[in-house]
Enzyme design. Sequence first.
Site, PDB file in Angstrom:
ATOM      1  N   TYR A 262      17.902  24.065  62.142  1.00 22.45           N
ATOM      2  CA  TYR A 262      19.013  24.148  61.187  1.00 22.45           C
ATOM      3  C   TYR A 262      18.535  24.779  59.876  1.00 22.45           C
ATOM      4  O   TYR A 262      17.401  25.250  59.783  1.00 22.45           O
ATOM      5  CB  TYR A 262      19.664  22.775  61.013  1.00 22.45           C
ATOM      6  CG  TYR A 262      20.206  22.258  62.330  1.00 22.45           C
ATOM      7  CD1 TYR A 262      21.185  22.974  63.019  1.00 22.45           C
ATOM      8  CD2 TYR A 262      19.700  21.113  62.927  1.00 22.45           C
ATOM      9  CE1 TYR A 262      21.657  22.545  64.254  1.00 22.45           C
ATOM     10  CE2 TYR A 262      20.160  20.674  64.169  1.00 22.45           C
ATOM     11  CZ  TYR A 262      21.139  21.399  64.820  1.00 22.45           C
ATOM     12  OH  TYR A 262      21.601  20.999  66.055  1.00 22.45           O
TER      13      TYR A 262
ATOM     14  N   ARG B 216      18.261   7.818  71.659  1.00 18.19           N
ATOM     15  CA  ARG B 216      19.199   7.525  72.756  1.00 18.19           C
ATOM     16  C   ARG B 216      19.226   6.056  73.179  1.00 18.19           C
ATOM     17  O   ARG B 216      20.302   5.570  73.556  1.00 18.19           O
ATOM     18  CB  ARG B 216      18.900   8.438  73.940  1.00 18.19           C
ATOM     19  CG  ARG B 216      19.176   9.898  73.591  1.00 18.19           C
ATOM     20  CD  ARG B 216      18.966  10.834  74.757  1.00 18.19           C
ATOM     21  NE  ARG B 216      19.295  12.201  74.363  1.00 18.19           N
ATOM     22  CZ  ARG B 216      19.533  13.185  75.220  1.00 18.19           C
ATOM     23  NH1 ARG B 216      19.481  12.959  76.515  1.00 18.19           N
ATOM     24  NH2 ARG B 216      19.820  14.393  74.787  1.00 18.19           N
TER      25      ARG B 216
END
Length: 364
Positions: A182, A320
């Site tokens: 990013y 996760r």
Amino acid sequence: MSDHTLFAPYQLGNIHLNNKIIMAPMTRSRAQPVGVPDELNARYYAQRAGAGLIITEGTTPSPNGLGYPRIPGIYSPEQVAGWKLVTDAVHAQGGRIFLQVMHTGRVGHLANMPEGTEVVAPTSKTVSGEMYTDAEGPQPHTPPRLMNLDDIQQAKNEYVAAANNAIAAGFDGIELHGANGYLLEQFLNPLTNELTNDYGGSTANRLRFVVETATEVAAAIGGDKVGIRVSPYGIFNDTGAFEDLENTYEQLSRELGQLGLVYMHIVDHSALGAPEVPVKIKKLIRDAFGGTIILSGGYDRERAEQDLAAGLGHLVAYGRPFIANPDLVERLRNNAALADADHGTFYTPGEQGYTDYPTLAEVG
């Protein structure tokens, strides 16, 4: 109980963490409309407030950084009010929470962004692959416009405004997303930085945007409220290793340490198929930075305890496993079985696969 244990408390800057288990930032794509969090998001984060620290999903500092569908923002009064619901809910459960500030740079599509916005980056090269859009399904990424000096200054200002808004929304601090290809990493990596001014070319120039942004954000809200996430050897979004990588991250870590940033968060996505981040560079970053290091990447309890005991880092982030296990801390503490997450609902709207995972106590 040793201080190296995952379940020992930890002092992070001026805030007390109940344990060393960090909830890693994870995109969940459930902020509607126009990036405004609501009661559903507040419930999700409050359910996971047993973490020593929650780091939120990536949240854009400006409309130009809103590359993905349904990701939250922190630039409008409505978004600040929405996030206040979240921070109040987490604090009511005794938790601590940082906002991850993520400008996606060239990783975006105009169909996901408000009218009048642009995809801007320190390169004019388009990211390979496709971006999902609600309006048109998967589409090739929008070609970015090469940033000029005015764009660079505007982006820095947006990060500062985002940091101030985060504090106004009740966050304990922020994490600058300098990983996964990013905007911040786009400046760091010569594969994604083709600028020929003071922000491109040499190592010092490629560091400049990240260091100046961190400096201005720390001046605005205090370095003890600012962390940063980095992903050396990461490959997401057409990044990857480059010749000067180790020196780049060593210099970056030293400069950020001198600024007094509260932590560096090292991403190792080898569990997801990316190259492993060598222990050597983790130690380089740790030693050059001199402050708190968060380790992340495919950890179970045993490996986390080993790396803490070895002094590789101070805190360990889980991603996760927190999706399907809102009470992950208690499950790890009791060596209980972990529930499996439904990958099909990671990025879909609504409660399913978000707030409907039961705790062990609820399972009975």
